[in-house]
Design an enzyme around this catalytic site. Structure first.
Site, PDB file in Angstrom:
ATOM      1  N   THR A 205      20.117 -15.301  13.187  1.00  0.00           N
ATOM      2  CA  THR A 205      20.718 -15.443  11.845  1.00  0.00           C
ATOM      3  C   THR A 205      21.095 -16.501  11.205  1.00  0.00           C
ATOM      4  O   THR A 205      21.833 -16.664  10.123  1.00  0.00           O
ATOM      5  CB  THR A 205      22.158 -14.505  11.956  1.00  0.00           C
ATOM      6  N   LYS A 206      20.838 -17.835  11.819  1.00  0.00           N
ATOM      7  CA  LYS A 206      21.368 -19.157  11.289  1.00  0.00           C
ATOM      8  C   LYS A 206      20.183 -19.718  10.203  1.00  0.00           C
ATOM      9  O   LYS A 206      19.284 -19.226   9.858  1.00  0.00           O
ATOM     10  CB  LYS A 206      21.325 -19.950  12.464  1.00  0.00           C
ATOM     11  N   ASN A 207      20.468 -20.656   9.586  1.00  0.00           N
ATOM     12  CA  ASN A 207      19.809 -21.218   8.555  1.00  0.00           C
ATOM     13  C   ASN A 207      18.539 -21.628   8.921  1.00  0.00           C
ATOM     14  O   ASN A 207      17.596 -21.656   8.288  1.00  0.00           O
ATOM     15  CB  ASN A 207      20.647 -22.380   7.870  1.00  0.00           C
TER      16      ASN A 207
ATOM     17  N   TYR B  67      20.029 -19.742  16.529  1.00  0.00           N
ATOM     18  CA  TYR B  67      20.175 -18.290  16.497  1.00  0.00           C
ATOM     19  C   TYR B  67      19.620 -17.409  15.445  1.00  0.00           C
ATOM     20  O   TYR B  67      19.285 -18.142  14.381  1.00  0.00           O
ATOM     21  CB  TYR B  67      21.570 -17.679  16.736  1.00  0.00           C
TER      22      TYR B  67
ATOM     23  N   ALA C 245      27.441 -24.943  13.803  1.00  0.00           N
ATOM     24  CA  ALA C 245      26.301 -23.857  14.145  1.00  0.00           C
ATOM     25  C   ALA C 245      26.087 -23.008  12.663  1.00  0.00           C
ATOM     26  O   ALA C 245      24.889 -22.327  12.378  1.00  0.00           O
ATOM     27  CB  ALA C 245      27.166 -22.551  14.574  1.00  0.00           C
TER      28      ALA C 245
END
Length: 382
Positions: A185-187, A183, A159
């Site tokens: 906030t992910k990279n 999601y 994740a």
């Protein structure tokens, strides 16, 4: 209420993402279809993986991967507790039994020694969920060997990628089941979504059916010219498909990902240089392999005081994570003996604080974070 001068996170979107979404909306087909299939191919090419199956969330990816192992109910599955709760929730939802593995206090990830200790305590496991915590890459093959497991019993929770490397190759390029998150906030932020990368064609085909209730044909195939409404359900699955709307954003974001990753690495290096030597603070460990720098986690002897001071200075922060076994529902499911099995996790979790780290963070904003942190620690002026 304090107004945040530097938010903990602000998502970045590629300039052509909006136009791509509008194109899908105008096409008349917004759910799983040709754009989702194209994104799967693009992400597989980025990773160097043989197959990618896009799904609704990383949590669903982990659960589907576990279900696909067809283990007897109650089978033991190794997992760290310093992870997001849904990773352990996926084990329970698959009717399996989590066995907690402690972590190395410097890297924050399991090691062959902590894996071996869990095996000695609980017996040989049936499978394992490996977490690449904060983007720190772990060697799934090495950990599988320590657990006495074949690679086909290892589910990787990636994740906190993509962008991580192991021995120069992207995480997921040679995995049985590497589970990614998209999601907000992910990279690779899409808003929601996930994917499973695998070298196994049979697993990929099975996951494609399982993500849509186990149906043998998805809606796109049924409603193509010459298609048929007939389908079968060969095994039970779940509703976990990835839409063409998500794929439109994902394809645009994937093209922008190298630049976003370069900025993450630049910001991490600036933090390293500016924060080194501050009293009461420990920097995150840098691996020999490629960190994806999803998070920049520092360790603080007095986290609460520092966190309050940063908040008063308008700096957003977060904690990753409250260990799963400290959460009421999971503590009840795991039992007191299991909850007492990860002392290093308990110690480290009291000290962790995640600082702002995202491509849209400016140098000026980062300097404000550094100055506020130095002041809170009574360190040298920055």
């Amino acid at each position: 209420m304090t107004v945040l001068t530097v938010p903990y996170f602000v998502p970045s979107f590629a300039g052509d993402a909006s136009a791509a979404v509008l194109e899908v909306m105008e096409s008349g087909w917004v759910t799983t279809g040709p754009r989702a299939a194209a994104f799967e191919e693009e992400f597989a090419a980025y990773l160097g993986a043989a197959h990618v199956v896009a799904v609704s969330t990383c949590s669903a990816a982990i659960e589907l991967g576990l279900r696909a192992l067809s283990l007897p109910p109650g089978s033991a599955v190794l997992t760290p507790s310093l992870t997001f709760c849904s990773a352990v929730g996926a084990i329970l939802n698959a009717r399996l039994r989590p066995v907690l593995v402690d972590i190395d206090e410097h890297t924050l990830v399991p090691t062959p020694d902590t894996i071996a200790a869990a095996v000695r305590r609980a017996g040989k496991p049936a499978a394992m969920v490996v977490t690449h915590m904060a983007g720190y890459p772990v060697d799934a093959k090495e950990l599988a060997a320590a657990a006495g497991l074949p690679r086909e019993r290892v589910i990787e929770d990636v994740a906190h990628g993509p962008g991580g490397l192991l021995r120069g190759a992207p995480i997921g390029s040679d995995s049985y089941a590497a589970c990614f998150s998209f999601y907000a906030t992910k990279n690779l932020p899409i808003g929601e979504g996930g994917a499973i990368a695998t070298y196994d064609a049979e697993l990929a085909a099975r996951l494609r059916a399982m993500r849509l209730h186990g149906m043998t044909k998805d809606a796109w195939k049924r409603y193509l010219p010459g298609g048929s409404w007939r389908y079968d359900v060969a095994e039970l699955g779940m509703k976990a498909n990835f839409t063409d709307l998500q794929a439109a954003i994902g394809s645009a974001q994937l093209r922008a990902l190298p630049g976003m990753q370069a900025r993450r690495h630049e910001l991490a290096a600036r933090y390293d240089a500016a924060l080194a030597g501050l009293p009461g603070l420990r920097l995150p460990q840098r691996p020999a392999n490629g960190h994806s720098w999803h998070l920049y986690q520092v360790r603080l002897r007095d986290r609460t005081t520092v966190d309050v001071a940063l908040g008063e200075a308008g700096i957003g922060t977060s904690v990753h994570f409250i260990p799963v076994h400290q959460l009421t529902a999971y503590a009840n499911a795991l039992g007191p003996q299991e909850c007492a099995a990860v002392p290093a996790t308990d110690r480290v979790a009291e000290e962790l604080l995640s600082l702002p780290l995202y491509p849209a963070l400016t140098d000026k904003q980062q300097d404000l974070v550094i100055s506020a942190l130095a002041e809170a620690l009574d360190g040298r002026p920055c």
